[in-house]
Design an enzyme around this catalytic site. Structure first.
Site, PDB file in Angstrom:
ATOM      1  N   LYS A  13      44.078  39.757  50.477  1.00  0.00           N
ATOM      2  CA  LYS A  13      44.538  38.576  49.730  1.00  0.00           C
ATOM      3  C   LYS A  13      45.976  38.724  49.238  1.00  0.00           C
ATOM      4  O   LYS A  13      46.681  37.746  49.080  1.00  0.00           O
ATOM      5  CB  LYS A  13      43.610  38.313  48.540  1.00  0.00           C
ATOM      6  CG  LYS A  13      43.685  39.398  47.492  1.00  0.00           C
ATOM      7  CD  LYS A  13      42.657  39.231  46.393  1.00  0.00           C
ATOM      8  CE  LYS A  13      42.914  40.256  45.306  1.00  0.00           C
ATOM      9  NZ  LYS A  13      41.756  40.551  44.479  1.00  0.00           N
ATOM     10  N   ARG A  22      36.016  40.679  32.965  1.00  0.00           N
ATOM     11  CA  ARG A  22      36.186  39.616  33.945  1.00  0.00           C
ATOM     12  C   ARG A  22      34.782  39.351  34.486  1.00  0.00           C
ATOM     13  O   ARG A  22      33.877  39.098  33.698  1.00  0.00           O
ATOM     14  CB  ARG A  22      37.217  39.985  35.023  1.00  0.00           C
ATOM     15  CG  ARG A  22      37.773  38.749  35.739  1.00  0.00           C
ATOM     16  CD  ARG A  22      38.839  39.047  36.766  1.00  0.00           C
ATOM     17  NE  ARG A  22      38.284  39.625  37.991  1.00  0.00           N
ATOM     18  CZ  ARG A  22      38.990  39.911  39.073  1.00  0.00           C
ATOM     19  NH1 ARG A  22      40.295  39.696  39.081  1.00  0.00           N
ATOM     20  NH2 ARG A  22      38.433  40.434  40.150  1.00  0.00           N
TER      21      ARG A  22
END
Ligand SMILES: *Cc1c(COP(=O)(O)O)cnc(C)c1O
Length: 364
Positions: A38, A133
């Site tokens: 990514k 997260r």
């Protein structure tokens, strides 16, 4: 042919050799790796190099990048890193062989879709060890979710568990928190009566602990992007030097469009600059400087550039212009000259997706 700028040179051989070095290091600790694409917007040739160097999975947070990998002909399993959205479940089952998950309802939807597509989809359940997260926060809840997937969801295979640190809460991976992951894995294995294939300890930020032999034995998987393709953060932020890693995998080149001497402190009443923030300026008198035809639209943030010429200072940028101080340079820069940079992760993220930055894929 006139060469076009700005351009980004992607050195495939350096990506290969970096991946190989980190892969061998991990293999020595019985850790298998997923190559994460990514950060460079899934440039397929680079992904293929990561596979050739020993990545057994190709991972991304974005399902469309995994689709691209399938279409490009990448043969290793694809791994979806971001917890799936409801609206992408069909694509997840289509293009990801494995996905990271934390929500029961999402898992049910994936199971339904996998049944519909007549597939078995693999999942790695995420355990939040304090970075706050993604992931199940409570160990008991994680264990129950794992049992639910194992026993109730016929078209999902519980592939393993994993965690993610130093992403939101800046929590450093340690022997202590990764031991917690291992213990949770053992508890689940006990209850389901078989070993989990994957205990995924995290991302590049686990490498500093790995080189100090601090990763618990139970961890057998890492998901690595930055640490193999853009290795500058390890020495910069993590005080970790892995021998042989080359930082010149991505070189950004931009052209000088204005060159002159100007004052260093703006003249007039100061408000805010292009992006609504007040600038910080130091009055250093009149100095030689240049404008490069590249800007924060391409870079994200010009402070993530590291000039190859160590005497250059990046002063700042607006959307399309980057201003550099060249007064201390030995080289006598001329209008039209090309200035080269290493780029940090954020600039890699932006430049690889900027349509205005030409990509040059080097393979020798
Ligand atoms: C981005 C990401 C990674 C890879 O991170 P790097 O720092 O590039 O190694 C691993 N896991 C998850 C969940 C991610 O989102």
């Amino acid at each position: 042919m006139v060469k076009r700028y700005p351009c980004l040179e992607v050195d495939l051989n350096k990506i290969y050799s970096n991946t190989k070095i980190v892969k061998d290091l991990c293999s020595n600790h019985d850790i298998r790796i997923a190559g994460v694409i990514k950060g460079f917007n899934a440039i397929p040739e680079a992904a293929r190099k990561m596979v050739e160097a020993g990545c057994e999975w190709i991972g991304s947070s974005r399902i469309e990048q995994l689709q691209q990998m399938k279409e490009f002909g990448i043969k290793v399993p694809t791994l979806l890193l971001r917890i799936p959205m409801f609206c992408e479940i069909e694509d997840v089952v289509n293009y990801a062989d494995v996905s990271l998950n934390s929500e029961k309802e999402t898992l049910q939807k994936i199971n339904d879709e996998a049944k519909h597509q007549n597939k078995i989809h693999k999942v790695i359940l995420m355990y939040d060890l304090g970075d706050l997260r993604e992931g199940v926060f409570d160990r008991k809840e994680l264990v129950e979710l794992a049992q639910y997937v194992e026993n109730k969801l016929e078209n999902i295979e519980l592939n393993g568990i994993g965690t993610n640190l130093s992403c939101y809460g800046s929590v450093i991976p340690t022997t202590k928190n990764l031991t917690e992951l291992g213990l949770a894995a053992e508890e689940i294995e006990e209850l389901i009566g078989r070993e989990l294939e994957i205990v995924s300890g995290g991302a590049t930020t686990v490498l500093p602990l790995l080189v100090k032999n601090g990763v618990p034995k139970k961890i057998n998987h890492l998901r690595l992007g930055e640490g193999v393709v853009n290795t500058q953060d390890l020495p910069l932020h993590w005080n970790t030097e892995i021998n042989g890693l080359d930082k010149d995998t991505f070189i950004l080149k931009a052209q000088i469009v204005e060159l002159n001497k100007k004052p260093t402190y703006p003249i007039g009443e100061l408000g805010v600059a292009s992006f609504g923030e007040a600038g910080v300026y130091e009055d250093r008198g009149i100095r030689k400087r240049a404008i490069l035809a590249i800007g924060n639209q391409d870079l994200g943030d010009s402070s993530k550039l590291i000039p190859k010429d160590k005497n250059i200072t990046v002063l700042g940028a607006s959307s399309d212009h980057t201003i550099i101080d060249i007064d201390d340079c030995d080289k006598d820069y001329k209008l039209g000259d090309i200035v080269e940079f290493n780029i940090l992760y954020q600039a890699m993220l932006f430049t690889t997706q900027s349509k205005s930055v030409y990509k040059i894929i080097k393979n020798n």
